[in-house]
Motif scaffolding. Structure first.
Motif, PDB file in Angstrom:
ATOM      1  N   SER A   1      35.027  41.623  37.594  1.00 36.20           N
ATOM      2  CA  SER A   1      36.222  42.237  37.716  1.00 36.20           C
ATOM      3  C   SER A   1      36.632  43.067  36.590  1.00 36.20           C
ATOM      4  O   SER A   1      36.056  43.092  35.270  1.00 36.20           O
ATOM      5  CB  SER A   1      37.496  41.482  37.757  1.00 36.20           C
TER       6      SER A   1
ATOM      7  N   GLN B   1      42.423  50.265  44.120  1.00 38.22           N
ATOM      8  CA  GLN B   1      43.639  50.429  44.553  1.00 38.22           C
ATOM      9  C   GLN B   1      43.866  49.167  45.854  1.00 38.22           C
ATOM     10  O   GLN B   1      42.709  49.211  46.392  1.00 38.22           O
ATOM     11  CB  GLN B   1      44.083  51.573  45.030  1.00 38.22           C
ATOM     12  N   ALA B   2      44.888  48.648  45.798  1.00 47.45           N
ATOM     13  CA  ALA B   2      45.160  47.543  46.637  1.00 47.45           C
ATOM     14  C   ALA B   2      45.029  48.066  48.182  1.00 47.45           C
ATOM     15  O   ALA B   2      45.664  49.035  48.185  1.00 47.45           O
ATOM     16  CB  ALA B   2      46.302  46.631  46.433  1.00 47.45           C
TER      17      ALA B   2
ATOM     18  N   GLU C   1      43.525  42.811  46.237  1.00 51.19           N
ATOM     19  CA  GLU C   1      44.336  43.464  45.141  1.00 51.19           C
ATOM     20  C   GLU C   1      43.252  44.455  44.373  1.00 51.19           C
ATOM     21  O   GLU C   1      42.283  44.208  44.722  1.00 51.19           O
ATOM     22  CB  GLU C   1      44.470  42.236  44.233  1.00 51.19           C
TER      23      GLU C   1
END
Length: 586
Positions: A469, A523-524, A548
């Motif tokens: 991430s 972006q989600a 998410e």
């Protein structure tokens, strides 16, 4: 055919891509920043974990231990639904499951074990179980064997007039050579007294049933401040709503001396003397569950007068979990408090009228600290090495020790980032006999063991962590150094966020027979993942979920149910569309 959409949770091996691990780890893991892997902790390092799957059982219960007086080796005796599992914990970072002593009749959620003169004595609430007697010296020289089945030397069931069938607990006074079954069908559930001075020829010698059912007890050769009973054999029973003090010196004529009570009892469960026999520390299993207290309570009774026990103080933990079993060693009490796990309290202030304080902990049940019947059943703190064994209802055996982490010096240690991957390399300096463990975390989260590498000369070690991430990721190397855990300094990398999305190449997990792909979004958005065959025909929608931003998601395709062939994984988001080809070998 199997499909799984999961967070980054797989572990792989040397020279292939590795991913974060969140499952309980069997590798030594120091308690750092309040966690040892997934487990909250304070002052206790995790050395080993033996799961119920490894025991071949479905639930755990009590635990006791044995230290071989001839060899000094240490063994955990783990109560299981279907028997007693035996684990050599002498080398806590390299434990060995030696085998199982099966239940004598049928499975039960309740089993209890104590030790006297190199024999284990085992009772259970299984109907007709009796008391198994197992010669522990036969463990000498054994190596790990999960399929080994032990046999009891004897199973004591008592005389026809006082049959010992099921029992909730077995109490052992090693100084007198007497065992006391409690919670049995005989003696109204009170003290069922057994002479075990000859362990293979036990003999029933009497009952104490005047106060009914005892859930647990401790019996000692009394050396406390009440001089009237110096040298007498005294039992303190946890009798549902009181502690009940009995002189059992004369087994044919036991005498109740006194009772102690406290406000709003739920179920007086179990307790233990301080080593000078002045105080008795006791818990209540149900007061939190029944709403009498919104935090764990521990009661301190002053037994300076055995005929008139006085409640001196009540310790409250600030945690809602229910309490179960606890044992005193020196000036510390080791508590197994169900969902909040092991809690270690310092008792030293109570002699001056002060309060107990918590000084260490290890929570084996991360899901919750609520008052419920999950987590730690019991704890055994009496190994001479300082090793502490915790039994978990769902988790199995946890082997922990007080934090003794030392510095691990490496010749070099660095990590470099490329897109969503990090290449971690190091060279050792010094100890090349013990395996290395690479641990990593996203900054602010607990360290997790990513993989273990066997030591091999002075070569360099190399790992690639994929699908990370965005954000800062930290890595460290851990190694056993004798009885301590050695930990390297931390190296870190910064993983940049993708401009729109980042989709990794296909990674193969040979052990699981799956193909894995990591996805990170800027972006989600709603994401669909589809599996197509070689001709483009739709086979399965693997996922259709909101994802998410800036969080990597690992999804897997494969498993033994997926036929050999070539497949396409199509990923569709609101702002992108992409695909990867996977091949399933025959």
């Amino acid at each position: 055919m199997t499909f799984r959409l999961a967070s980054l949770t797989r572990v792989a091996t040397l020279s292939v891509v590795v991913l974060w691990a969140t499952a309980a780890t069997a590798q030594p893991t120091p308690c750092t920043d309040g966690h040892a892997g997934a487990y909250a902790c304070e002052g206790m390092d995790l050395y080993a974990h033996v799961s119920l799957d490894e025991f071949g059982s479905t639930s755990g219960n009590d635990i006791w231990g044995w230290t071989d007086p001839e060899t000094g080796r240490e063994y955990a005796l783990m109560g299981l639904r279907d028997g007693t599992g035996i684990v050599d914990v002498t080398e806590p970072g390299n434990v060995a499951y030696l085998g199982k002593l099966p239940t004598s009749t049928e499975p039960s959620l309740w089993r209890d074990i104590k030790v006297y003169q190199n024999y284990a004595f085992v009772v259970s609430e299984a109907p007709g179980h009796g008391m198994q007697i197992f010669d522990l010296t036969q463990l000498r020289g054994l190596s790990a064997d999960a399929d080994r089945v032990f046999e009891a030397e004897e199973t004591f069931v008592g005389p026809e007039s006082n049959v010992l069938g099921s029992a909730h607990n077995i109490v052992m006074n090693e100084d007198s050579g007497y065992a006391y079954a409690v919670g049995a069908e005989e003696c109204a559930g009170g003290l069922y007294m057994i002479n075990v001075q000859d362990p293979l020829a036990p003999a029933f010698e009497g009952c104490f049933d005047a106060d009914g059912y005892s859930h647990d007890a401790q019996c000692v050769m009394y050396e406390g401040p009440d001089e009237d009973y110096a040298g007498s054999e005294i039992c303190v029973g946890s009798n549902e709503d009181t502690i009940t003090i009995v002189d059992v010196t004369d087994k044919s004529n036991p005498v109740q001396l006194g009772q102690g009570s406290y406000p709003t009892p739920g179920y007086t469960h179990q307790g233990w003397f301080t080593e000078d026999h002045r105080y008795f520390i006791v818990n209540d299993e149900l007061d939190e569950i029944q709403g009498f207290s919104d935090e764990t309570r521990t009661f301190v009774f002053d037994l300076s007068d055995l005929g008139a026990p006085e409640l001196q103080s009540i310790y409250t933990s600030g945690i809602p979990s229910a309490d179960h079993n606890m044992y005193v060693l020196g000036t510390k009490v080791y508590q197994a408090n169900y969902a909040s796990g092991l809690r270690v309290l310092d008792l030293s202030a109570i002699w001056d009228g002060g309060e107990m304080t918590e000084v260490a902990s290890f929570d084996i049940y991360p899901e919750t600290d609520d008052a419920q019947f999950n987590g730690a059943w019991s704890v055994y703190p009496y190994f001479p090495s300082g090793t502490v064994a915790i039994s978990g209802i769902e988790g199995g055996l946890f082997v922990v020790r007080p934090g003794e982490s030392s510095s691990l010096t490496l010749g070099s240690f660095e990590a470099t980032a490329t897109d969503g991957d990090a290449l971690v390399t190091w060279t050792p300096s010094g100890n090349e006999s013990a395996p290395f463990m690479l641990q990593g975390r996203r900054a602010g989260e607990p360290f997790m063991t990513m993989t273990t590498m066997e030591a091999g000369g002075s070569r360099s070690y190399r790992y690639e962590a994929a699908g990370l991430s965005p954000g800062r990721h930290e890595f460290r190397v851990v190694q056993l150094c004798g009885d301590a855990i050695c930990v390297s300094d931390v190296t870190s990398v910064e993983v940049a966020a993708p401009e729109n999305y980042r989709l990794s190449e296909v990674m193969m997990d040979g052990a699981m027979g799956t193909s894995q792909v990591s996805l990170t979004l800027a972006q989600a958005q709603q994401v669909q993942i589809h599996l197509l065959d070689a001709d483009g025909n739709h086979l399965k929608t693997i996922a259709d979920d909101m994802m998410e931003a800036n969080m990597s998601m690992m999804f897997e395709v494969g498993g033994p149910g997926l036929p050999a062939g070539t497949y396409t994984v199509r990923i569709e988001g609101e702002t992108f569309e992409d695909a990867r080809t996977i091949t399933r070998a025959p």
